[in-house]
Design a protein around this motif. Structure first.
Motif, short mmCIF file in Angstrom:
data_model
loop_
_atom_site.label_atom_id
_atom_site.label_comp_id
_atom_site.label_asym_id
_atom_site.label_seq_id
_atom_site.Cartn_x
_atom_site.Cartn_y
_atom_site.Cartn_z
N GLU A 116 5.00 -20.77 -15.68
CA GLU A 116 4.76 -20.51 -17.11
C GLU A 116 4.02 -21.67 -17.78
O GLU A 116 3.25 -21.46 -18.72
N THR A 176 1.70 -23.63 -16.41
CA THR A 176 0.28 -23.45 -16.10
C THR A 176 -0.31 -22.28 -16.88
O THR A 176 -1.43 -22.36 -17.40
N GLN A 177 0.46 -21.20 -16.98
CA GLN A 177 -0.01 -20.03 -17.72
C GLN A 177 -0.22 -20.37 -19.19
O GLN A 177 -1.19 -19.91 -19.81
N VAL A 184 -1.04 -23.23 -20.49
CA VAL A 184 -2.26 -24.03 -20.63
C VAL A 184 -3.47 -23.11 -20.67
O VAL A 184 -4.37 -23.25 -21.52
N SER A 185 -3.49 -22.14 -19.76
CA SER A 185 -4.61 -21.19 -19.71
C SER A 185 -4.65 -20.31 -20.96
O SER A 185 -5.72 -20.09 -21.54
N LEU A 186 -3.48 -19.83 -21.37
CA LEU A 186 -3.42 -18.97 -22.56
C LEU A 186 -3.81 -19.73 -23.82
O LEU A 186 -4.49 -19.19 -24.70
N ALA A 222 -5.84 -22.23 -23.96
CA ALA A 222 -7.29 -22.41 -23.92
C ALA A 222 -8.01 -21.13 -24.35
O ALA A 222 -8.99 -21.17 -25.10
N ASP A 223 -7.49 -19.99 -23.89
CA ASP A 223 -8.08 -18.70 -24.29
C ASP A 223 -7.94 -18.47 -25.79
O ASP A 223 -8.88 -18.02 -26.46
N ARG A 238 -10.35 -20.70 -27.60
CA ARG A 238 -11.72 -20.18 -27.44
C ARG A 238 -11.95 -19.00 -28.36
O ARG A 238 -13.00 -18.90 -29.02
N ALA A 250 -3.67 -12.81 -27.07
CA ALA A 250 -3.47 -14.12 -26.45
C ALA A 250 -2.27 -14.83 -27.08
O ALA A 250 -1.45 -15.43 -26.38
N THR A 298 5.27 -15.91 -22.98
CA THR A 298 5.32 -16.89 -21.89
C THR A 298 6.16 -18.10 -22.28
O THR A 298 6.88 -18.66 -21.46
#
Length: 255
Positions: free
Chosen positions: A35, A37-38, A40-42, A44-45, A48, A142, A149
């Motif tokens: 979670e 790592t997820q 961090v990606s979420l 960033a999304d 963006r 997101a 998450t």
């Protein structure tokens, strides 16, 4: 003088080591939850999409400003056409009529051009507004995913913390049942070499996974059951049990 401890007491070190290994695994899990790592990606999304929406919103505002300008130009032209039409109807001068008709012809061409421009800008604005709606929906998704998450991460951390509390209590109970000097040696070896106790099973040290040499096994066989030994490979306390592969009578009692 060599440290002495009963075979039963030495065997408790294996339970202590198992709990320390479990606690290390729990700490590793807490630091490496999927979670995290997820998220961090979420994040960033989401960022963006926030920036994208800001850019798209700015473009929409520009298009709206452009549309208002064109609509204002159309209104001015229509007012001039209405004025010239009225003058044309009221004029009896051939020269004035010709001039007004010429001007009206130019105004109507300009009016048609502006209406075409207005239509293009309106279509562009509609496309841009649709883009903002789509980006807004994606951004909301997101953020929703981040919320879910985050909740999953927090639930995992709570579960790990609860499991850690139980294991820490068990560790404290086991450590309390072992002589302080033996625990101190265990802690010292664990701090230096990573593991404090190693089970000798079938002549193999569990801490290193290495089968001990015959001369090393001979030394171990000759040692008294209550003598505390150090594994020559891992430097952890070597715990002997009935599984150690020693001759009868030389090994420590089974746990």
């Amino acid at each position: 003088m060599a440290l002495k401890a009963s075979p039963e007491e030495q065997a408790r070190l294996l339970d202590l080591q198992a709990l320390d290994t479990k606690l290390q695994q729990l700490d590793h899990r807490a630091k490496n939850l999927p979670e995290v790592t997820q998220l961090v990606s979420l994040a960033a999304d989401a960022e963006r999409l926030r920036l994208q929406r800001a850019r798209e919103t700015g473009t929409v505002e520009d298009a709206r400003t452009e549309l208002k300008r064109v609509e204002s130009d159309v209104a001015v032209i229509e007012a001039r056409i209405a004025r010239d039409d009225a003058r044309l109807q009221a004029s009896s001068s051939v020269k004035d009529v010709a001039g007004l008709e010429h001007e009206l012809s130019g105004l109507r061409r300009r009016h048609d051009e502006l209406e075409e421009i207005e239509l293009v800008v309106m279509e562009k604005l509609e496309t841009l507004e649709n883009g903002v709606r789509l980006t807004t929906a994606e951004q909301a998704q997101a953020i929703e995913a981040m919320t879910a998450t985050t909740a999953a991460r927090d639930a995992s951390l709570t579960s790990i913390a609860e499991e850690r509390t139980v294991n820490s209590a068990n560790r404290q109970a086991i450590a309390g049942a072992v002589a302080p000097e033996l625990v101190a040696l265990y802690e010292r070896q664990r701090a230096r070499y990573g593991l404090g106790a190693s089970h000798l099973r079938g002549g193999v040290s569990s801490a290193s996974g290495v089968k001990l040499l015959e001369n090393e096994m001979a030394i171990i066989r000759s040692a008294a059951p209550d003598e505390v030994l150090i594994c020559p490979d891992s430097q952890a306390i070597l715990v002997r049990t009935s599984e150690s592969g020693l001759h009868a009578g030389a090994a420590a009692d089974s746990r």
